[in-house]
Structure formats: structure tokens, C-alpha cells
Design a protein around this motif. Structure first.
Motif, PDB file in Angstrom:
ATOM      1  N   ALA A 102       0.843  -1.344   0.071  1.00 23.34           N
ATOM      2  CA  ALA A 102      -0.201   0.210   0.028  1.00 23.34           C
ATOM      3  C   ALA A 102       1.238   1.682  -0.387  1.00 23.34           C
ATOM      4  CB  ALA A 102      -0.435   0.213   1.309  1.00 23.34           C
ATOM      5  N   ARG A 103       2.413   0.889   0.498  1.00 22.38           N
ATOM      6  CA  ARG A 103       3.133   1.421   0.188  1.00 22.38           C
ATOM      7  C   ARG A 103       2.501   3.471   0.699  1.00 22.38           C
ATOM      8  NH1 ARG A 103       6.543   2.846  -4.302  1.00 22.38           N
ATOM      9  NH2 ARG A 103       7.777   4.348  -3.754  1.00 22.38           N
ATOM     10  N   THR A 104       2.970   2.315   2.233  1.00 17.05           N
ATOM     11  CA  THR A 104       1.570   3.562   3.660  1.00 17.05           C
ATOM     12  C   THR A 104       3.056   2.934   4.347  1.00 17.05           C
ATOM     13  OG1 THR A 104       0.377   2.332   4.546  1.00 17.05           O
ATOM     14  CG2 THR A 104      -0.576   3.768   3.211  1.00 17.05           C
ATOM     15  N   VAL A 105       2.986   4.542   6.168  1.00 13.74           N
ATOM     16  CA  VAL A 105       3.931   4.180   6.912  1.00 13.74           C
ATOM     17  C   VAL A 105       3.401   4.796   8.305  1.00 13.74           C
ATOM     18  CG1 VAL A 105       6.308   4.673   7.761  1.00 13.74           C
ATOM     19  CG2 VAL A 105       6.337   4.089   5.695  1.00 13.74           C
ATOM     20  N   MET A 106       2.674   4.628   8.835  1.00 18.89           N
ATOM     21  CA  MET A 106       1.962   4.582  10.163  1.00 18.89           C
ATOM     22  C   MET A 106       2.962   4.770  11.208  1.00 18.89           C
ATOM     23  SD  MET A 106      -0.849   5.476   8.614  1.00 18.89           S
ATOM     24  CE  MET A 106      -2.340   5.230   9.301  1.00 18.89           C
ATOM     25  N   LEU A 107       2.766   5.874  12.294  1.00 14.09           N
ATOM     26  CA  LEU A 107       3.602   5.842  13.128  1.00 14.09           C
ATOM     27  C   LEU A 107       2.992   6.362  14.486  1.00 14.09           C
ATOM     28  CD1 LEU A 107       6.171   5.233  14.536  1.00 14.09           C
ATOM     29  CD2 LEU A 107       6.563   7.787  14.221  1.00 14.09           C
ATOM     30  N   GLY A 136      -0.307   5.408  14.097  1.00  9.31           N
ATOM     31  CA  GLY A 136      -1.717   6.335  13.710  1.00  9.31           C
ATOM     32  C   GLY A 136      -1.798   6.958  12.902  1.00  9.31           C
ATOM     33  N   ALA A 137      -0.559   7.815  13.133  1.00  9.69           N
ATOM     34  CA  ALA A 137      -0.210   8.945  12.061  1.00  9.69           C
ATOM     35  C   ALA A 137       0.714   8.633  11.026  1.00  9.69           C
ATOM     36  CB  ALA A 137       0.133  10.125  13.189  1.00  9.69           C
ATOM     37  N   PRO A 138       0.242   9.140   9.732  1.00  8.50           N
ATOM     38  CA  PRO A 138       0.651   8.591   8.704  1.00  8.50           C
ATOM     39  C   PRO A 138       1.863   9.378   8.461  1.00  8.50           C
ATOM     40  CG  PRO A 138      -1.127  10.225   7.840  1.00  8.50           C
ATOM     41  CD  PRO A 138      -1.065   9.909   9.182  1.00  8.50           C
ATOM     42  N   VAL A 139       2.745   8.791   8.077  1.00  6.37           N
ATOM     43  CA  VAL A 139       4.571   9.881   7.878  1.00  6.37           C
ATOM     44  C   VAL A 139       4.890   9.360   6.135  1.00  6.37           C
ATOM     45  CG1 VAL A 139       6.770   9.233   8.455  1.00  6.37           C
ATOM     46  CG2 VAL A 139       4.929   8.288  10.091  1.00  6.37           C
ATOM     47  N   LYS A 140       5.011  11.474   5.806  1.00  9.38           N
ATOM     48  CA  LYS A 140       5.634  10.794   4.469  1.00  9.38           C
ATOM     49  C   LYS A 140       7.384  10.981   4.706  1.00  9.38           C
ATOM     50  CE  LYS A 140       4.975  13.988   1.473  1.00  9.38           C
ATOM     51  NZ  LYS A 140       5.008  16.364   1.091  1.00  9.38           N
ATOM     52  N   LEU A 141       7.397   9.860   3.052  1.00  5.60           N
ATOM     53  CA  LEU A 141       8.468   9.296   3.214  1.00  5.60           C
ATOM     54  C   LEU A 141       8.790   9.928   1.876  1.00  5.60           C
ATOM     55  CD1 LEU A 141       8.865   6.070   5.028  1.00  5.60           C
ATOM     56  CD2 LEU A 141       9.264   8.409   5.636  1.00  5.60           C
ATOM     57  N   THR A 142      10.075  10.436   1.002  1.00  7.34           N
ATOM     58  CA  THR A 142      10.881  10.760  -0.012  1.00  7.34           C
ATOM     59  C   THR A 142      10.694   9.595  -0.869  1.00  7.34           C
ATOM     60  OG1 THR A 142      12.735  10.790   0.316  1.00  7.34           O
ATOM     61  CG2 THR A 142      11.389  12.837   0.669  1.00  7.34           C
ATOM     62  N   PRO A 143      10.849   9.486  -2.278  1.00 12.99           N
ATOM     63  CA  PRO A 143      11.035   8.370  -3.390  1.00 12.99           C
ATOM     64  C   PRO A 143      11.940   7.346  -2.521  1.00 12.99           C
ATOM     65  CG  PRO A 143      10.341   9.822  -4.942  1.00 12.99           C
ATOM     66  CD  PRO A 143      10.648  10.283  -2.785  1.00 12.99           C
ATOM     67  N   THR A 144      13.251   8.062  -2.024  1.00 14.67           N
ATOM     68  CA  THR A 144      14.224   7.570  -1.650  1.00 14.67           C
ATOM     69  C   THR A 144      14.345   6.790  -0.376  1.00 14.67           C
ATOM     70  OG1 THR A 144      15.464   8.895  -2.936  1.00 14.67           O
ATOM     71  CG2 THR A 144      16.984   8.172  -1.248  1.00 14.67           C
ATOM     72  N   ASP A 150       1.420  -2.391  -9.004  1.00 13.33           N
ATOM     73  CA  ASP A 150       2.002  -3.535  -7.533  1.00 13.33           C
ATOM     74  C   ASP A 150       3.423  -2.795  -7.680  1.00 13.33           C
ATOM     75  OD1 ASP A 150      -0.675  -4.031  -6.623  1.00 13.33           O
ATOM     76  OD2 ASP A 150      -0.202  -5.842  -7.773  1.00 13.33           O
ATOM     77  N   ALA A 151       3.919  -3.036  -8.945  1.00 17.73           N
ATOM     78  CA  ALA A 151       5.462  -3.076  -8.550  1.00 17.73           C
ATOM     79  C   ALA A 151       5.399  -1.921  -9.015  1.00 17.73           C
ATOM     80  CB  ALA A 151       5.900  -4.207 -10.110  1.00 17.73           C
ATOM     81  N   ARG A 152       4.757  -0.801  -9.618  1.00 16.83           N
ATOM     82  CA  ARG A 152       5.422   0.401  -9.610  1.00 16.83           C
ATOM     83  C   ARG A 152       6.035   0.614 -10.879  1.00 16.83           C
ATOM     84  NH1 ARG A 152       3.842   4.242  -5.814  1.00 16.83           N
ATOM     85  NH2 ARG A 152       3.813   6.343  -6.094  1.00 16.83           N
ATOM     86  N   THR A 153       6.033  -0.091 -11.852  1.00 18.19           N
ATOM     87  CA  THR A 153       7.064   0.105 -13.042  1.00 18.19           C
ATOM     88  C   THR A 153       5.614   0.418 -13.766  1.00 18.19           C
ATOM     89  OG1 THR A 153       6.978  -2.168 -13.251  1.00 18.19           O
ATOM     90  CG2 THR A 153       8.379  -1.511 -11.893  1.00 18.19           C
ATOM     91  N   VAL A 154       6.332   1.130 -15.155  1.00 15.99           N
ATOM     92  CA  VAL A 154       5.880   1.471 -15.942  1.00 15.99           C
ATOM     93  C   VAL A 154       6.940   1.941 -17.044  1.00 15.99           C
ATOM     94  CG1 VAL A 154       4.736   3.250 -17.879  1.00 15.99           C
ATOM     95  CG2 VAL A 154       4.622   3.395 -15.471  1.00 15.99           C
ATOM     96  N   MET A 155       5.959   0.503 -18.933  1.00 20.37           N
ATOM     97  CA  MET A 155       7.699   0.037 -19.484  1.00 20.37           C
ATOM     98  C   MET A 155       6.533   1.034 -20.990  1.00 20.37           C
ATOM     99  SD  MET A 155       9.479  -1.203 -18.382  1.00 20.37           S
ATOM    100  CE  MET A 155      10.935  -3.037 -18.835  1.00 20.37           C
TER     101      MET A 155
END
Lengths: 236, 236
Positions: A141-146, A148-156, B140-145
Motif C-alpha cells: 500500500a506504500r504507507t507508513v504510520m507512526l 496512527g499518524a501517516p508518515v510522509k517519506l520521499t521516494p528515496t 503493484d510493482a510501480r513500473t511503467v514500460m
DNA sequence: TAACTTTTGTTAAAATTTTTTAACGCTAGG
DNA sequence: CCTAGCGTTAAAAAATTTTAACAAAAGTTA
């Protein structure tokens, strides 16, 4: 009870570990060479192998590879300070953990306990969820919660966390992280890695100065803390 | 053969559609009111309902809601130019598609064909993969080709594409896209939307001036082209 | 333990990328 | 032909990433 095989060419080490591990209630086999170790492994299928990397006849890597062929995937590497490079290589090949010589028996016991618990918990080995009641990570789901509060992460930051997640509780070497997060060709990636570890801690740790989740392994890499058992009603 | 129910208070429209759709080989039911339409729907469980939004007795929305209650989820909304807002609302409520009056029979037929094909193809309704041999998207894999080469999307571009994917082949209204990509509170989101549509086309379209994948629906929103059937050996 | 070395952690600034904003030309639909 | 809505461009703003320098801590050695 669990079986542990110790492979080392130093008889003193074999004796020390055999006595100690037996007092801890394990069934212990010892071997003075890679070849002898493989035979015992084949015969007894130990739950864990403690493998010394520096051995004269058959070198540790070859022994490690063959152990995997036999079907044994719980191997803790033992290495001397001077060939840390070998330990890194073994970890990147998939070893579970590593131990520096001289061996500290308390650390050894802790690692064994952790490893057995992990093997039972996640035998499926799909680490896409992390949850210990405070920190909740869902890679799909690409989510991180601390709390209960969502944590926003950069792509890296997110990629870095994913790499650590893939091996929760186990060390991931600097090189492996750098390769997976920034790609193969990358000079001076350690600087960026240290910085992003810093960022992750700022966002995830209660006290970034005393990290609980994102742990450094001196000279080797980093490790994402094994999640503690979480009460059933919080598990959802 | 497939059953189609047409609900409209204009008898001329009913007759036109009945005759046309029957020549196309469908079994057609017609109703002059929402109430009558619901009865027929209950009785015959049509595969598709063509629903006029502006009806005197029971309004189109109420009828739409009750159709869903009955278990009918393939509804194409028919709307006059002047109440386009209503069509937008219906689409956001989950209607499959919309049709402007006066009705163009060629367009109608195309939409029906597309809809039936989609229903058969992805009855599971999990649109996390897109593949037509050229463009390959894996949410899901977050890829676009594109023709085998990876396409690099920024986070916002990716979210936009995801929203369109969720309703492949169907219109997604401007407001819905803006809400899902940029969040609820957002003034003047249309400007950003237009720009990011532009970016996506630059990266995905062979000829961005004549878009093939990312299509505008005048006054309503955007639509990601339904993928054409792809040869089996290319499907992997 | 003290001095030293190595590695990790922190900070700040520069460089780059992404996003927003705004203006304007173009085109479809009436 | 007029208007509304879409497409494009450019510039400004904001966020992310890289780079570099240095401080702090851990491990080593005497």
C-alpha cells in the motif's frame, strides 16, 4: 530440541561453543573442516549452522554454498576482524547473520533466539508488512504510520526502508543497500546512505539519537529491528 | 444474447434505441419511468441499462441508486448538454460511462461493445496491470514500460496514472482526479491537472499531439484507453 | 586509560528535480 | 464566428537529492 552444527578449524572454539550451547539445551554437532561439516549437515539436518569463514582445506564460501544446496538456509557467519570483507560477501550471498570473533556468548545467544523466533514467525518470508503496535509499514500500500499518524517519506527514503524491510531483523550491508537504492554505478554512495539513514530516523524514531528501529551494524551495514510480538487486537 | 434496458421519458428515444439495438442483436426492454424501469430490471436482470438522468417522477439519481441495490452495475448515463453536472455526479457515483444527447448511434455502439468486452475481460475488476504490447503498467510493482524501456514518472505523474488505471476505459471526471491526486482541499486544481496530463502524454504517447492512451472527454474528464487484446506470447 | 583510527552521525549549502502558478494559443462545439 | 475548455510554454516556488565538511561515537592499540 533444536540442532546446531558448528564448523570451525579452531578446536578451542568448537569446545567452547559445544559446552555453552549444550547448557542452553541445544543438540550440538561440531566439525573441524568444511567437508566434515557438510557430512554432518547432510546426516542431521541442523536447524542452524555456525560457520567460520577462514578454514584451510575447503574455504568458508564453498562450504556455505554447499550447505544451501543441501537445503540449510540458517547460517550464522563467524569472522575474524581482519576479514570483514568476507563476512560482507557472505551476508550478501544470503547468510542470516554474522558474529565477530572473539565470540561473545551473550550476543551469540541473542542472535540465536532472534533467528529461531523469526523463522517460526515468518516462514513464508514475505516481508511486506511491519507492525509492532507503534510503527506500521505496508510496502504494497506504500504507507507508513507512526502511532496512527501517516508518515510522509520521499521516494528515496521509501526505497531505503523497503530494502531494510526485505531483510527485517537481519543485517543488510552498505553495498547492498547502496546498490538497491541508488543503483549499481555510484561513487561515494556511503555519504548519501548515512544521510538518508538520518532522515529515516528523524521521521521514524521517537529519539533519533538513540535509534530503536534503524540500527547500525558497525563496519557492516544496517538492520531494521525485528518487530516485537504485537497484541492480537492491535495486529489489524 | 445480452439484454439491455432503456429508461427514458421520451418515447421517441425509446423507440429509436429499441429498433436500433434490436438490429444489433440485443434483447431490448424499454421503460418510460424510473419506477417501471426498476420493475423490468428486477424481472429481467439486464446486462446493461441506458438511463436518462432527467425524468419527472423519480429522478435519475434515485433510479441509479436502486439499480445498484438490485445488483446492476453496468449503467450508461444519458444526459442533455445542459445538465452535464448531473452526468459528472453520476460518473463519480460509479456509472460506467455517459452519452450526450442527441444520441449518436455509432458512439453508442462503440461504448456498448467496449463495456461488454471489459466486463468479460476483467470481471475481477482489479486493474493493477495494463498491457497492450507497447505500454506495460504494473501498479503493484510501480513500473511503467514503453516498448520494453522503463519510463520514469514523478510521484504526481504516477498517482495520476493510477487514478486513470483504476477506471481503465471509463471516464474519470476532473474533480475525481483532482481529489484523488492532489487531495480534497485544492483551489484551481484544473491547471495542474492539464499540465500533468501533458507530462504523461509526453512520456507515454508516440505522438503527444494525437494522444492514443490518455484521452480527453470534453467538459467531463479524462479516460485511459481500454487496452486492445494482446497476443498471448506478448502477455507476459 | 589515553591516544589514535575508523566509522557513523549531523549540519549546511548547492544542485537538481518536481510541483505550482500564470499566461496564452488552439480547437471543438454551439 | 464566438465561447468554453483543452493544450502548451515558461517562470517561479517548493521539495528532494547530492555533496562536502565536520562532530561524535565506537573500536583499536599501547
Amino acid at each position: 530440541m533444536s540442532k546446531i552444527l558448528v564448523i570451525d578449524d579452531d578446536v578451542a572454539v568448537l569446545q567452547l561453543l559445544q559446552i555453552y550451547l549444550e547448557t542452553q539445551g541445544f543438540i550440538v554437532f561440531t566439525a573441524k573442516s568444511g567437508r566434515a561439516g557438510l557430512e554432518l549437515a547432510w546426516e542431521h539436518m541442523p536447524n542452524l549452522v555456525l560457520l567460520d569463514l577462514v578454514m584451510p582445506i575447503m574455504d568458508g564460501f564453498e562450504t556455505y554454498r554447499r550447505l544451501r544446496d543441501i537445503g540449510i538456509d540458517s547460517v550464522i557467519i563467524m569472522s575474524h576482524r581482519q576479514d570483514e570483507r568476507s563476512a560482507v560477501k557472505a551476508l550478501e550471498m544470503g547468510a542470516e547473520d554474522y558474529l565477530r570473533k572473539p565470540i561473545n556468548l551473550d550476543i551469540l545467544q541473542a542472535k540465536i533466539q532472534t533467528l529461531f523466533r523469526r523463522k517460526n514467525l515468518y516462514s513464508g518470508d514475505v516481508f511486506s508488512l511491519y507492525n509492532d503496535g507503534h510503527l506500521h509499514i505496508d510496502l504494497d500500500a506504500r504507507t507508513v504510520m507512526l502511532d496512527g499518524a501517516p508518515v510522509k517519506l520521499t521516494p528515496t527514503e521509501y526505497r531505503l526502508l523497503s530494502v531494510l524491510m526485505r531483510k527485517v531483523g537481519r543485517v543488510v550491508t552498505h553495498e547492498e543497500i547502496i546498490k538497491d537504492v541508488w543503483g549499481a554505478g555510484k561513487k561515494e554512495g556511503l555519504g548519501s546512505l548515512k544521510l538518508y539513514i538520518h532522515y529515516l530516523r528523524q521521521k521514524l524514531e521517537e529519539n533519533p539519537r538513540k535509534p530503536y528501529y534503524v540500527l547500525a551494524e558497525w563496519g557492516i551495514g544496517y538492520r531494521l529491528k525485528e518487530p516485537e510480538e504485537v497484541p492480537a487486537e492491535q495486529a489489524a
